[in-house]
Each structure stands twice: as structure tokens, then as C-alpha cells.
Design an enzyme around this catalytic site. Structure first.
Site, short mmCIF file in Angstrom:
data_model
loop_
_atom_site.label_atom_id
_atom_site.label_comp_id
_atom_site.label_asym_id
_atom_site.label_seq_id
_atom_site.Cartn_x
_atom_site.Cartn_y
_atom_site.Cartn_z
N ASP A 43 0.87 -1.18 0.00
CA ASP A 43 0.00 0.00 0.00
C ASP A 43 0.90 1.23 0.00
O ASP A 43 2.13 1.11 0.16
CB ASP A 43 -0.92 0.00 1.24
CG ASP A 43 -1.87 1.20 1.23
OD1 ASP A 43 -2.45 1.51 0.17
OD2 ASP A 43 -2.03 1.86 2.28
N SER A 44 0.29 2.40 -0.14
CA SER A 44 1.07 3.64 -0.10
C SER A 44 1.43 4.04 1.33
O SER A 44 2.13 5.02 1.53
CB SER A 44 0.26 4.76 -0.74
OG SER A 44 -0.94 4.95 0.01
N CYS A 58 -4.63 -2.01 -1.44
CA CYS A 58 -4.83 -0.64 -1.87
C CYS A 58 -5.82 -0.65 -3.02
O CYS A 58 -5.61 -1.39 -4.00
CB CYS A 58 -3.48 -0.08 -2.33
SG CYS A 58 -3.59 1.47 -3.21
N GLU A 80 -3.00 8.89 7.21
CA GLU A 80 -1.56 8.62 7.17
C GLU A 80 -0.81 9.43 8.24
O GLU A 80 0.19 8.98 8.80
CB GLU A 80 -1.04 8.98 5.77
CG GLU A 80 0.33 8.46 5.44
CD GLU A 80 0.43 6.93 5.44
OE1 GLU A 80 -0.54 6.24 5.11
OE2 GLU A 80 1.52 6.44 5.79
N CYS A 95 -11.14 2.82 -0.09
CA CYS A 95 -9.71 3.15 0.09
C CYS A 95 -9.34 2.51 1.42
O CYS A 95 -10.07 2.66 2.41
CB CYS A 95 -9.51 4.66 0.15
SG CYS A 95 -7.86 5.15 0.74
N HIS A 146 -7.33 3.16 3.63
CA HIS A 146 -7.10 4.04 4.78
C HIS A 146 -8.39 4.33 5.55
O HIS A 146 -8.35 4.64 6.74
CB HIS A 146 -6.51 5.38 4.31
CG HIS A 146 -5.05 5.35 3.99
ND1 HIS A 146 -4.54 4.73 2.88
CD2 HIS A 146 -3.98 5.88 4.65
CE1 HIS A 146 -3.22 4.87 2.86
NE2 HIS A 146 -2.85 5.57 3.93
N1 DGL Z 1 -4.85 3.17 0.56
C1 DGL Z 1 -4.94 3.47 -0.82
C2 DGL Z 1 -6.22 3.03 -1.47
O1 DGL Z 1 -6.80 2.08 -1.00
C3 DGL Z 1 -4.28 4.68 -1.39
C4 DGL Z 1 -4.38 5.99 -0.72
C5 DGL Z 1 -3.47 6.97 -1.42
O2 DGL Z 1 -2.23 6.77 -1.36
O3 DGL Z 1 -3.97 7.89 -2.10
O4 DGL Z 1 -6.64 3.53 -2.48
#
Ligand code: DGL
Length: 269
Positions: free
Chosen positions: A8-9, A71, A150, A182, A184
Site C-alpha cells: 500500500d502507499s 490498496c 496517514e 480506500c 485508509h
Molecule cells: N490506501 C490506498 C487506497 O486504498 C491509497 C491511498 C493513497 O495513497 O492515495 O486507495
């Protein structure tokens, strides 16, 4: 037997890791947080392909026997092509989320909160349409939410206002199901529960993803239930926020992206 890799990011994929650890506690995991390139949600498909392919190569060098793109943005933009290029089983979170939402809805009106890139890709709409053309999908790009999570901002007026701004337009469409598109966003669930009526089912795709991974891999017989963490950006902040989110201290290792003979590559510092 090798570990299961996740990418993931940043901290978002931890919402997938915790579901995997529930159903497959004996597995070893390798978690790759590409905070150097965070946010993914504003990047182009070509850029993300380069980044995610080199992250997958790194996880394969770590002996991973399966990789979960934890992600939605990577699952929407990169996974279909990656599946054609890698022999290792690759899992995403988007289609499991779609299947869970299609199962949950009674009135056929589904809201999706996701990054800009995921919404623009139309991946949720296309996949839900493929299951049932009568399902109406209301996507909402939430540009700042992932970055707030984040940073460890899970409560307070600023994040509450940003979340309200994302949720209100989809609630006005009479949805009965809301997908957290997402990885997050599940960390904002306590706040979300103050904004979303109980009549709306909230879907965290991580739960269905974990069930599908469990159904498709041969479970480890002698795994130790360990997790190794690698971070491409600043270590201290990731360590601090991740420790809080998963509730136990972690010791991530630093990795760096660089240019190799065959393009972008990831190496341990
Ligand atoms: N957690 C990620 C997702 O599910 C990416 C969030 C990001 O880096 O913009 O899309």
C-alpha cells in the site's frame, strides 16, 4: 512456504493486514508501505504501474508466495495488467469489496468513497454493473482523507468536516450500502458511525478480501505468525502511526527506490 506480501502507499493496508491475521493467524507476512510515493490516489496509471511492479518485484525477492494489493487505487489501476505479468497469485481489494457490496444492498443504491484515481477509473462502477446492471453506484472522490489517516488524524474537527464533506453527497442519493473504497478509510469508522445512519451498511472490503485469500491459498503449516515491515519514506512517522493503528510496536526497515538497469527498483538500505 513463503510469507504473504501486502503493499500500500502507507498505513491503509494495515486494515487489510488485521483482517488477514484474523483468518490466517499462522501465516508470516511482509508489509510494504510505499510512503515515499504516498498519495497514490493522484497518480497516473503509468506512474503507478512502474511503482507497484517494482514493489511486487521486491516482495517476490522477499520470497512472498502470494501478494495482496492492499490498496484500492493499485487494485483498480494496476492489478489487471499485473496478473498478466506475474505467475505468483495476486489479490486485490476492489473486487472483494464489489462482491460484498452487491451482496449487502437491498435497494440497489451503493455509495463508494475512494481516491480520485479510483473514482476516475470507474472500476467500482464497471464491476458492480457487471454483477447487476440495475445497481446504481454513487462514487465520491475524497482527496484529503487518506493523507489525514496517514498522519494519524483520526478524530477532531478537521477530519470530521472532511469526512462529512465526502459522505453527505452520497447519503443524499438514498444509498443503503457504503463501500470504504480506500484502505485508509476503515480507520475512520468511529467518526463515520457518527455521520452515517444505522440503516446504511458500511462495507470494509478488507473483510471479504481476507476470506477470499483464505479460500484460495494453501495455508502455511509451519508459519510463525510474524510480520516484517518495510517503508520507503520516513520511518519514524510510519512507525508511530502504525503502532497506534495496530496496537503493538513495530520495527520497520528502510527501503529506497532507485533506478536499476531495468527501470525502477526497490532495495533495503
Ligand atoms: N490506501 C490506498 C487506497 O486504498 C491509497 C491511498 C493513497 O495513497 O492515495 O486507495
Amino acid at each position: 512456504m513463503g510469507p504473504i506480501g501486502l503493499l500500500d502507499s502507507g498505513v491503509g493496508g494495515l486494515s487489510v493486514l488485521r483482517q488477514l491475521q484474523k483468518v490466517l493467524p499462522q501465516e508470516d507476512y511482509v508489509y510494504f508501505a510505499d510512503t515515499f510515493h504516498m498519495p497514490y490516489g493522484v497518480r497516473s496509471k503509468a506512474e503507478l504501474e512502474d511503482i507497484v511492479f517494482s514493489s511486487c518485484d521486491f516482495l517476490l525477492r522477499e520470497q512472498c508466495r502470494a501478494i495482496v494489493m492492499a490498496c484500492n487505487t493499485a487494485s483498480a489501476l494496476v492489478l489487471p495488467r499485473a496478473r498478466q505479468c506475474y505467475e505468483t497469485p495476486l489479490f486485490g481489494v476492489l473486487l472483494p469489496g464489489v462482491r460484498a457490496a452487491a451482496q449487502a444492498t437491498l435497494n440497489g443504491r451503493i455509495g463508494v468513497l475512494a481516491t480520485e484515481a479510483t473514482i476516475i477509473s470507474n472500476a467500482y462502477n464497471d464491476a458492480l454493473y457487471a454483477i447487476s446492471p440495475s445497481i446504481e453506484v454513487y462514487g465520491q472522490a475524497c482527496s484529503s482523507l487518506a493523507s489525514m489517516v496517514e498522519q494519524g488524524e483520526l478524530e477532531g474537527a478537521v477530519v470530521s468536516k472532511a469526512l462529512h464533506h465526502c459522505v453527505a453527497p452520497v447519503l443524499r442519493q438514498g444509498i443503503d450500502t457504503l463501500v470504504l473504497g480506500c484502505t485508509h478509510y476503515p480507520f475512520l469508522r468511529p467518526l463515520l458511525s457518527q455521520l452515517v445512519p444505522a440503516s446504511v451498511q458500511v462495507v470494509d472490503p478488507a473483510e471479504q478480501t481476507a476470506r477470499e485469500v483464505q479460500a484460495h491459498i494453501l495455508p502455511a503449516v509451519s508459519g510463525g505468525g510474524t510480520t516484517k515491515f518495510y517503508v520507503s519514506g520516513e520511518i519514524a512517522r510510519f512507525m508511530h502511526v502504525a503502532t497506534r493503528l495496530i496496537g503493538c510496536p513495530i520495527e520497520p526497515r528502510q527501503v529506497k527506490f532507485g533506478m536499476g538497469a531495468n527501470g525502477l527498483t526497490v532495495a533495503v538500505e
